[in-house]
Design a protein around this motif. Structure first.
Motif, short mmCIF file in Angstrom:
data_model
loop_
_atom_site.label_atom_id
_atom_site.label_comp_id
_atom_site.label_asym_id
_atom_site.label_seq_id
_atom_site.Cartn_x
_atom_site.Cartn_y
_atom_site.Cartn_z
N PRO A 75 0.83 -1.20 0.00
CA PRO A 75 0.00 0.00 0.00
C PRO A 75 0.87 1.26 0.00
O PRO A 75 1.86 1.33 0.74
N ARG A 88 -7.66 -3.39 -2.00
CA ARG A 88 -7.63 -3.90 -0.62
C ARG A 88 -9.04 -3.98 -0.04
O ARG A 88 -9.39 -4.94 0.64
N LEU A 109 -5.93 -16.00 -0.63
CA LEU A 109 -4.92 -15.28 0.15
C LEU A 109 -4.49 -14.02 -0.58
O LEU A 109 -4.42 -14.00 -1.81
N PHE A 110 -4.26 -13.02 0.21
CA PHE A 110 -3.85 -11.73 -0.36
C PHE A 110 -2.58 -11.28 0.33
O PHE A 110 -2.45 -11.43 1.55
N THR A 111 -1.67 -10.76 -0.45
CA THR A 111 -0.44 -10.28 0.17
C THR A 111 0.20 -9.21 -0.70
O THR A 111 -0.27 -8.92 -1.80
N TRP A 112 1.23 -8.60 -0.19
CA TRP A 112 1.96 -7.59 -0.94
C TRP A 112 3.41 -8.04 -1.07
O TRP A 112 4.03 -8.42 -0.09
N ARG A 120 11.15 -12.59 -0.40
CA ARG A 120 9.83 -12.63 0.19
C ARG A 120 8.86 -13.35 -0.74
O ARG A 120 8.02 -14.11 -0.29
N VAL A 124 6.56 -16.34 0.38
CA VAL A 124 5.10 -16.29 0.26
C VAL A 124 4.61 -17.54 -0.46
O VAL A 124 3.66 -18.20 -0.01
#
Lengths: 145, 341
Positions: A75, A88, A109-112, A120, A124
């Protein structure tokens, strides 16, 4: 259905919808850096997480994906300034609703992951694969015929 | 209610006589006992057909959108100098006015194209509860007498208090008065028990996931995909609905239960911050699918997550077209950390 269930060597199929500017570049970096991660993800590249219609996620589950991962820029770092911020909200509501009707939380699943986070990204994917593997093959919402 | 009806007719008559509106969308007496049906009033003389009582069920905002949408479309084929504005008057209770607000926010038509005749609302009669009162028999005659519903069937006469027969959404409604109105008729009744609004949702949330899934499966198995819920929903106004779209084909029309589940899931998800809980979808559903259980969850989420109530103010944007830097992030997956299921 029978193949999926009986086969001891069942491997989760995960659809990863990732944004072009951060996570896809992150995945690229993971590849260039030769970081190992499970081959269970099928990556779909989109311009921005804000471009992802929540229908994509529902449809992926319907088509038999065992898990769906959505990943974009952190974000505040969106290439299109606010794409991931509106996304989001969409995903918060979607995840909450899918959980409400009884779908396992770890199916979606949600991620950045940013472009510099190759490590990373691999983490993930490992985490997501483990989480989905623990759930077993998807049964809910999956088209049988 | 008598006074409201009288005032409503007068106002409608006045608007039509002064040519301030081209049509008034309201309710008239239905062909069956204890029913009212939407009607379109175009001349002052007809205005006496208008009624306002607890049998008025459907959300009229849908018709306003349809009329104006058709008019806009038709005007495209008219020479620019010959184009004219069409103004629609609408009898609006709380939920109808909220739907109108959503349309205005989503720029479906201008505020100058509608005249809102606000009416106070004490809830409407639930068709399914009435059928249960009649014991599943045909209602031959019916009357509303001092808060009591009296029905006559083949086997006899039964009666019950109106409050016990109101629709579930009306019992916990906090919008008995229209949120916007050009003309307000009648006194506004006290707000119903709104604190218990989300109780059924919370109760459902606390069930184990398997039970919730079984319930979802069971309810969706009833659905025959007649699309009545979509057709009646004021928030469902797309020219081409995803359910009938062929490129891409979002949802198949096969006999597989998951197709129906997917259709319902997709339609319901459209309602994040857009469902005004008018109950029209459940009222028209021929199979009695418990849609409200699921729609109300989105309403709750929109409120708890984004502090948004659908169609309450013209200024506040729809929750999914806005964002805050501080929006919740607790659902974000972090590798190595156990996510909440």
């Amino acid at each position: 259905m029978t193949d999926k269930e009986s086969a001891k060597e069942w491997e989760p199929k995960i659809v990863a919808i990732v944004c072009n500017w951060c996570t896809y570049a992150g995945a690229d970096l993971a590849g260039i850096s030769r970081i190992q991660y499970p081959p269970n993800v099928r990556i779909i590249r989109v311009p921005c997480t804000g471009r992802i219609n929540p229908f994509y996620i529902m449809r992926a589950l319907h088509e038999g994906a065992d898990g769906v991962l959505v990943s974009g820029c952190h974000p505040g770092e969106c290439h299109y300034i606010t794409g991931n911020l509106t996304a989001r909200r969409k995903f918060a509501a979607l995840k909450s609703f899918l959980g409400y009707i009884g779908l396992e939380g770890d199916r979606t699943l949600f991620t950045w992951v940013s472009a510099s986070e190759g490590d990373r990204f691999a983490q993930v994917i490992r985490g997501v694969t483990d989480a989905v593997r623990a759930l077993g093959p998807a049964r809910k919402l999956v088209k049988r015929m | 209610m008598e006074n409201v009806e009288k005032k409503l007719r007068e106002e409608a008559k006045g608007l039509l006589a002064e040519k301030k509106v081209d049509v008034v969308v309201g309710y008239e007496k239905g062909t069956l006992p204890l029913t009212a049906t939407p009607c379109f009033i175009t001349t002052p003389e007809e205005a006496d057909r208008l009624v306002w009582n607890p049998f008025c069920v459907l959300n009229l905002a849908k018709f306003v959108h349809d009329l104006l949408d058709q008019h806009h479309e038709a005007q495209k084929r008219v020479k620019p100098e010959a184009r004219r504005k069409r103004v629609v008057g609408v009898v609006a209770r709380g939920c109808t006015s909220r739907s109108l607000v959503i349309h205005l926010q989503e720029k479906q038509y201008g505020k100058d194209e509608i005249v809102i005749l606000g009416v106070p609302c004490g809830g409407y009669l639930d068709g399914k509860k009435l059928a249960a009162l009649a014991g599943g028999e045909e209602v031959r005659e019916g009357a509303l007498d001092e808060g009591k519903i009296v029905v006559k069937t083949m086997s006899g006469e039964r009666q019950a208090a109106l409050t016990g027969l109101l629709a579930d959404n009306c019992l916990v409604c906090r919008f008995n008065r229209p949120v916007i109105a050009d003309i307000q008729t009648g006194e506004v009744p006290p707000v119903a028990e709104a604190e218990r609004e989300y109780d059924p949702v919370t109760a459902f949330e606390n069930l184990p996931p398997e039970e919730r899934w079984t319930y979802f499966e069971k309810e969706m198995a009833k659905c025959i995909r007649c699309y009545a819920c979509r057709n009646v929903c004021p928030s469902c106004y797309c020219r081409i609905c995803f359910a009938e779209q062929s490129q891409p084909r979002w949802v198949d029309i096969g006999a597989d239960p998951s197709d129906t589940q997917l259709f319902q899931l997709m339609r319901i998800y459209h309602m994040v911050g857009r469902c005004v809980d008018c109950g029209s979808c459940t009222a028209v559903c021929p199979m009695g699918v418990d849609l409200r259980k699921f729609l109300k969850k989105l309403d709750k989420d929109a409120f708890t997550m984004f502090g948004h109530r659908a169609g309450v103010s013209l200024e506040e944007p729809a929750p999914l077209s806005a964002y805050r830097e501080t929006d919740r992030e607790d659902f974000i997956f972090e590798p190595g950390k156990k996510s909440e299921a």
